[in-house]
Enzyme design. Structure first.
Site, PDB file in Angstrom:
ATOM      1  N   GLY A  42      -8.859  -4.553   6.121  1.00 30.13           N
ATOM      2  CA  GLY A  42      -7.849  -5.046   5.191  1.00 30.13           C
ATOM      3  C   GLY A  42      -7.146  -6.282   5.712  1.00 30.13           C
ATOM      4  O   GLY A  42      -5.982  -6.542   5.399  1.00 30.13           O
ATOM      5  N   ALA A  43      -7.857  -7.094   6.495  1.00 25.08           N
ATOM      6  CA  ALA A  43      -7.230  -8.204   7.216  1.00 25.08           C
ATOM      7  C   ALA A  43      -7.084  -9.463   6.377  1.00 25.08           C
ATOM      8  O   ALA A  43      -6.517 -10.451   6.856  1.00 25.08           O
ATOM      9  CB  ALA A  43      -8.039  -8.525   8.474  1.00 25.08           C
ATOM     10  N   TYR A  78      -2.660   8.902  -4.381  1.00 22.06           N
ATOM     11  CA  TYR A  78      -2.174   8.176  -3.205  1.00 22.06           C
ATOM     12  C   TYR A  78      -1.479   9.129  -2.242  1.00 22.06           C
ATOM     13  O   TYR A  78      -1.735   9.099  -1.027  1.00 22.06           O
ATOM     14  CB  TYR A  78      -1.222   7.066  -3.646  1.00 22.06           C
ATOM     15  CG  TYR A  78      -0.771   6.168  -2.521  1.00 22.06           C
ATOM     16  CD1 TYR A  78      -1.608   5.185  -2.009  1.00 22.06           C
ATOM     17  CD2 TYR A  78       0.506   6.282  -1.975  1.00 22.06           C
ATOM     18  CE1 TYR A  78      -1.208   4.350  -0.974  1.00 22.06           C
ATOM     19  CE2 TYR A  78       0.922   5.455  -0.943  1.00 22.06           C
ATOM     20  CZ  TYR A  78       0.073   4.487  -0.449  1.00 22.06           C
ATOM     21  OH  TYR A  78       0.475   3.670   0.579  1.00 22.06           O
TER      22      TYR A  78
END
Length: 253
Positions: free
Chosen positions: A13-14, A158
């Site tokens: 997720g960079a 979530y």
């Protein structure tokens, strides 16, 4: 303390948000990086920025963290480039936000695959590399919503996925403890990113923060970094299975 020079850190997720912020934090401490996401053009831009600013080596790798083959290929590429992996930061995530009465199967499956199954698949691939050197630091980005429910935003999948990450972290920590690998989780509260800033800067959210967050504000860019650097360090060698909220006190009340 907390010098990460000559460490190799893998960050998912960079390409944006918290993943990008913490990739820079690791680079600032001297770590070489493998940065993973789907948007290669953003990874290439981040590579140029970090290599110029911090004089570290950065390997951008296009990777869909829900795809086992893509993860295994990424692991092979990182090991080939660096010869080892010292740190894994599982930060990639996305969710479909609906309540338990309305959520469709595909929305549930998408969220679980992206936020929970990806953590398992990434950990399996990269912990096998760490085990060869009897050393590793795995840090999973869960959420304060993995510790509590909420009555404001219906987001059942979530909550479920992040709660799964919390206990996956404990289970993996126990399994990997004799292999020199620690596994810990950070549970962020509300944090400013390019995707959340517009919502967080509203009068409605500020009223919510005033009544629900003891610090009465959201987290600022960089306020998650110290927790990640600590858990990634050699000095944190006796810390494993820890679940660390960084939420302005939200889960304390």
């Amino acid at each position: 303390m907390f010098d990460l020079k000559d460490n190799v850190a893998v960050v998912t997720g960079a390409s944006s948000g918290l993943g990008k912020q913490m990739a820079e934090a690791f680079a600032k401490q001297g770590a070489n990086l493998a940065i993973l996401a789907r948007r290669m053009e953003r990874l290439e831009a981040l590579k140029a920025e970090l290599e110029e600013k911090y004089k570290v080596k950065v390997l951008p790798v296009s990777c869909d963290v829900t795809n086992t083959e893509a993860i295994n290929s990424a692991a092979e590429a990182v090991e080939k480039e660096f010869g080892k992996v010292d740190i894994l930061l599982n930060c990639a995530g996305a969710s479909k936000d609906k309540g338990v009465l309305e959520m469709a199967d595909d929305e549930w499956d998408f969220t679980i695959a992206t936020d929970l199954s990806s953590v398992f698949k990434m950990t399996r691939a990269f912990a096998n590399i760490m085990a060869k050197n009897n050393y590793g630091r795995i840090i999973n980005i869960a959420s304060m919503y993995g510790l509590v429910g909420n009555a404001e935003i219906p987001t059942i999948a979530y909550h479920s996925s992040k709660g799964g990450v919390v206990n996956f972290t404990r289970a993996a920590a126990a399994e990997l403890a004799t292999k020199g690998i620690t596994c810990n989780a950070i549970c962020p509260g509300y944090f400013e990113t390019e995707l959340t800033k517009a919502v967080l800067d509203t009068e409605q959210f500020q009223a919510f923060a005033n009544s629900h967050v003891p610090m009465k504000r959201y987290g600022k860019p960089g306020e998650l970094n110290a927790a990640a650097i600590f858990l990634a360090s050699r000095e944190a060698s006796y810390v494993t299975g820890a679940i660390l909220p960084v939420d302005g006190g939200y889960t304390a009340v």
